[in-house]
Design a protein around this motif. Structure first.
Motif, mmCIF file in Angstrom:
data_model
loop_
_atom_site.group_PDB
_atom_site.id
_atom_site.type_symbol
_atom_site.label_atom_id
_atom_site.label_comp_id
_atom_site.label_asym_id
_atom_site.label_seq_id
_atom_site.Cartn_x
_atom_site.Cartn_y
_atom_site.Cartn_z
ATOM 1 N N VAL A 267 6.405 -0.499 0.887
ATOM 2 C CA VAL A 267 7.805 0.195 1.135
ATOM 3 C C VAL A 267 8.276 -0.934 2.127
ATOM 4 C CG1 VAL A 267 9.353 1.836 2.473
ATOM 5 C CG2 VAL A 267 7.248 2.166 1.277
ATOM 6 N N TRP A 268 9.634 -1.216 0.932
ATOM 7 C CA TRP A 268 10.778 -2.546 1.963
ATOM 8 C C TRP A 268 11.870 -2.031 2.623
ATOM 9 C CZ3 TRP A 268 10.832 -5.851 -3.103
ATOM 10 C CH2 TRP A 268 9.886 -6.595 -3.892
ATOM 11 N N PRO A 296 -0.788 5.872 8.878
ATOM 12 C CA PRO A 296 -2.099 5.783 8.959
ATOM 13 C C PRO A 296 -2.851 4.884 9.078
ATOM 14 C CG PRO A 296 -1.202 7.480 7.719
ATOM 15 C CD PRO A 296 0.231 6.533 8.208
ATOM 16 N N ASP A 297 -4.376 4.457 9.531
ATOM 17 C CA ASP A 297 -4.792 3.688 9.285
ATOM 18 C C ASP A 297 -5.188 3.162 7.909
ATOM 19 O OD1 ASP A 297 -6.296 0.862 10.034
ATOM 20 O OD2 ASP A 297 -6.918 2.114 12.374
ATOM 21 N N GLU A 298 -5.158 2.189 7.805
ATOM 22 C CA GLU A 298 -5.908 1.365 6.199
ATOM 23 C C GLU A 298 -7.459 1.948 6.403
ATOM 24 O OE1 GLU A 298 -4.264 -2.250 5.047
ATOM 25 O OE2 GLU A 298 -1.599 -1.574 5.187
ATOM 26 N N GLU A 299 -7.818 1.447 7.331
ATOM 27 C CA GLU A 299 -8.865 1.397 6.881
ATOM 28 C C GLU A 299 -9.900 3.257 7.540
ATOM 29 O OE1 GLU A 299 -10.639 -1.250 9.532
ATOM 30 O OE2 GLU A 299 -9.589 -3.114 9.118
ATOM 31 N N ASP A 300 -9.202 4.055 8.054
ATOM 32 C CA ASP A 300 -9.039 5.412 7.752
ATOM 33 C C ASP A 300 -9.732 5.964 6.608
ATOM 34 O OD1 ASP A 300 -9.440 8.160 8.532
ATOM 35 O OD2 ASP A 300 -7.946 8.189 9.861
ATOM 36 N N SER A 301 -11.228 6.222 5.943
ATOM 37 C CA SER A 301 -10.884 6.933 4.848
ATOM 38 C C SER A 301 -10.686 7.938 4.771
ATOM 39 C CB SER A 301 -12.514 7.023 3.997
ATOM 40 O OG SER A 301 -12.876 7.848 5.608
ATOM 41 N N SER A 302 -10.510 9.016 6.089
ATOM 42 C CA SER A 302 -9.982 10.729 5.661
ATOM 43 C C SER A 302 -8.909 10.459 5.561
ATOM 44 C CB SER A 302 -10.464 11.092 7.029
ATOM 45 O OG SER A 302 -9.062 10.254 7.890
ATOM 46 N N LYS A 303 -8.290 9.067 5.486
ATOM 47 C CA LYS A 303 -6.108 9.845 4.996
ATOM 48 C C LYS A 303 -6.078 8.736 4.200
ATOM 49 C CE LYS A 303 -4.820 10.691 9.564
ATOM 50 N NZ LYS A 303 -4.937 12.339 9.450
ATOM 51 N N GLU A 304 -4.824 9.522 2.775
ATOM 52 C CA GLU A 304 -4.366 9.430 2.057
ATOM 53 C C GLU A 304 -4.378 7.702 2.122
ATOM 54 O OE1 GLU A 304 -1.584 11.623 0.071
ATOM 55 O OE2 GLU A 304 -3.103 13.438 0.345
ATOM 56 N N GLU A 305 -4.020 7.012 0.814
ATOM 57 C CA GLU A 305 -3.671 5.886 1.202
ATOM 58 C C GLU A 305 -2.581 5.875 1.299
ATOM 59 O OE1 GLU A 305 -4.247 1.556 -1.821
ATOM 60 O OE2 GLU A 305 -4.859 3.776 -2.440
ATOM 61 N N VAL A 306 -2.292 4.920 1.834
ATOM 62 C CA VAL A 306 -0.578 4.088 2.245
ATOM 63 C C VAL A 306 0.017 3.039 2.223
ATOM 64 C CG1 VAL A 306 -0.399 6.405 4.245
ATOM 65 C CG2 VAL A 306 -0.633 3.316 4.448
ATOM 66 N N PRO A 307 1.202 3.038 1.373
ATOM 67 C CA PRO A 307 1.449 1.391 0.985
ATOM 68 C C PRO A 307 1.785 0.350 1.846
ATOM 69 C CG PRO A 307 3.449 3.349 1.220
ATOM 70 C CD PRO A 307 2.009 4.037 0.986
ATOM 71 N N LYS A 308 2.001 -0.799 1.705
ATOM 72 C CA LYS A 308 2.207 -1.479 3.005
ATOM 73 C C LYS A 308 3.203 -1.766 3.316
ATOM 74 C CE LYS A 308 0.323 -5.374 3.483
ATOM 75 N NZ LYS A 308 -1.006 -5.924 4.557
ATOM 76 N N PHE A 309 3.437 -1.485 4.247
ATOM 77 C CA PHE A 309 4.986 -1.705 4.545
ATOM 78 C C PHE A 309 5.620 -3.168 5.593
ATOM 79 C CE2 PHE A 309 4.152 2.828 5.099
ATOM 80 C CZ PHE A 309 5.996 3.622 4.988
ATOM 81 N N ARG A 310 6.916 -3.248 4.469
ATOM 82 C CA ARG A 310 7.065 -4.836 5.146
ATOM 83 C C ARG A 310 9.264 -4.577 5.407
ATOM 84 N NH1 ARG A 310 4.135 -8.782 3.426
ATOM 85 N NH2 ARG A 310 2.753 -8.135 1.303
ATOM 86 N N PHE A 311 9.543 -5.306 6.483
ATOM 87 C CA PHE A 311 10.789 -5.231 6.963
ATOM 88 C C PHE A 311 11.248 -6.137 6.708
ATOM 89 C CE2 PHE A 311 7.995 -2.539 9.243
ATOM 90 C CZ PHE A 311 8.862 -1.296 9.515
ATOM 91 N N TYR A 312 12.445 -6.242 6.690
ATOM 92 C CA TYR A 312 13.614 -7.740 5.870
ATOM 93 C C TYR A 312 14.768 -7.257 6.711
ATOM 94 C CZ TYR A 312 10.091 -7.726 2.255
ATOM 95 O OH TYR A 312 9.168 -8.776 1.859
ATOM 96 N N ARG A 313 15.109 -8.371 7.288
ATOM 97 C CA ARG A 313 16.698 -8.885 7.804
ATOM 98 C C ARG A 313 17.730 -8.621 6.678
ATOM 99 N NH1 ARG A 313 18.710 -12.304 12.789
ATOM 100 N NH2 ARG A 313 21.363 -11.828 13.183
ATOM 101 N N MET A 314 18.505 -7.765 6.872
ATOM 102 C CA MET A 314 20.313 -7.723 5.784
ATOM 103 C C MET A 314 20.182 -9.320 6.262
ATOM 104 S SD MET A 314 21.551 -4.198 4.602
ATOM 105 C CE MET A 314 20.335 -2.648 4.996
ATOM 106 N N THR A 315 21.094 -9.775 4.984
ATOM 107 C CA THR A 315 22.109 -10.530 4.586
ATOM 108 C C THR A 315 23.217 -10.408 5.411
ATOM 109 O OG1 THR A 315 20.949 -11.987 3.153
ATOM 110 C CG2 THR A 315 23.209 -12.244 4.194
ATOM 111 N N GLU A 316 24.117 -10.878 6.639
ATOM 112 C CA GLU A 316 25.502 -10.771 7.135
ATOM 113 C C GLU A 316 26.837 -11.229 5.993
ATOM 114 O OE1 GLU A 316 25.622 -10.266 11.023
ATOM 115 O OE2 GLU A 316 23.417 -9.645 11.614
#
Length: 329
Positions: A267-268, A296-316
């Protein structure tokens, strides 16, 4: 003549048309046309209706394409006042009510296509200064009523929203240029809702999205194994125009859950610093707390797999300079 009848007004029109074309809309016919007032609802009117521009886009919320009347103004801040905004809205509303009934509208702009032509956009760009709260105060005092011929939507965009849309267009088209291989797909994503049972993929930004603080998009990119395409990775994208805090990021995460958008590889989140009410330290703290306490913690096997989150600053990219570059291309 439409607009101000001078070169200054023509530049204003070209900029606004270029911006929405860059966001997936289609220009129809020529700009700056005069359409006769023939419907009979404006009995005291002797002049034609000036149409600065007319654009269409595939509407994810309606069965037909949407037609939008475009009006653009360049003004000094001291003239951006309630009375002038009232005049601009009356002008556009009168055109929307009357022009579609003229033969010239169908032959020169709409080309006899079955569309909803119930929307208008007024761009008001203040060249010297701009104060968002004062602009909203002036706009809130406008009370324009039609001739009871239907329901119309008119969006009035000042510097703040015009700059926001320029930031969005710059980032969206930047992603498109980076992921331009065969099989890559980038589109705006409209989730299913109560009155919209199925999600929609569109190349065009809807008028509703143009005013929203949260805009969804999706990128599909094929991946290869041993030189052969073996599947597609999906990246869900959020363009966010607001203050980045733990609470706001939690809302974004909950929306991803509600709209079943956690099934992607990543997720971006693109955030606009112009809309952030805080400093960089607040923003970085919010992002780290979000990853630690909300995702959710990626290492927590009780949770469903979640995507990696990445943050970007928009160009002004400011509206005037960005659209000037578009017109040069």
């Amino acid at each position: 003549m439409p607009e101000d009848g001078n070169e200054h007004g023509e530049v204003a029109n070209k900029r606004l048309l270029a911006l929405f074309e860059n966001l997936g809309w289609t220009r129809q016919g020529k700009a700056n046309l005069d359409i006769p007032c023939t419907s009979g609802i404006h009995r005291d009117r002797n002049n034609d209706h000036g149409v600065d521009g007319y654009m269409t886009y595939d509407d994810p919320f309606r069965s037909l394409e949407r037609g939008v009347f475009i009006e653009s103004k360049f003004r000094q801040w001291e003239s951006v006042r309630e009375s002038n905004l009232d005049d601009y809205m009356k002008q556009v509303l009168g055109t929307m009510e009357c022009a579609p009934e003229a033969d010239e509208f169908q032959t020169r702009l709409n080309f006899h296509e079955d569309r909803n032509w119930d929307a208008g956009i007024i761009g008001v760009w203040s060249e010297d200064e701009f104060h968002r709260s004062e602009f909203q105060d002036e706009l809130s005092g406008v009370n324009v009523r039609g001739k009871e011929r239907g329901t119309y939507e008119i969006a009035v965009l000042g510097n703040y929203h015009l700059n926001r849309l320029s930031h969005l267009a710059s980032e969206y088209n930047g992603i498109k240029k980076e992921y331009n291989s065969e099989g890559d797909r980038l589109y705006f994503y409209y989730p299913s809702m109560i009155d919209k049972p199925y999600p929609t993929e569109q190349n065009a930004l809807s008028l509703e999205y143009a005013l929203s603080d949260i805009i969804f998009a999706r990128l599909e990119a094929p991946y290869t194994v041993r030189g052969e395409v073996d599947g597609r990775d999906e990246y869900n994208i959020i363009f966010y125009f607001g203050t980045v805090s733990v609470d706001s990021l939690r809302i974004l995460f909950n929306l991803l859950v509600e709209y079943n958008m956690l099934d992607s590889k990543e997720v971006w989140i693109y955030h606009d610093m112009m809309c952030h009410d805080g400093d960089m330290q607040d923003l970085e703290t919010a992002k780290s707390q979000f990853k630690r306490n909300v995702v959710p913690d990626e290492e927590d096997s009780s949770k469903e797999e979640v995507p990696k989150f990445r943050f970007y600053r928009m160009t002004e990219a400011s509206f005037d300079s960005y659209t000037d570059r578009l017109m040069e291309e």
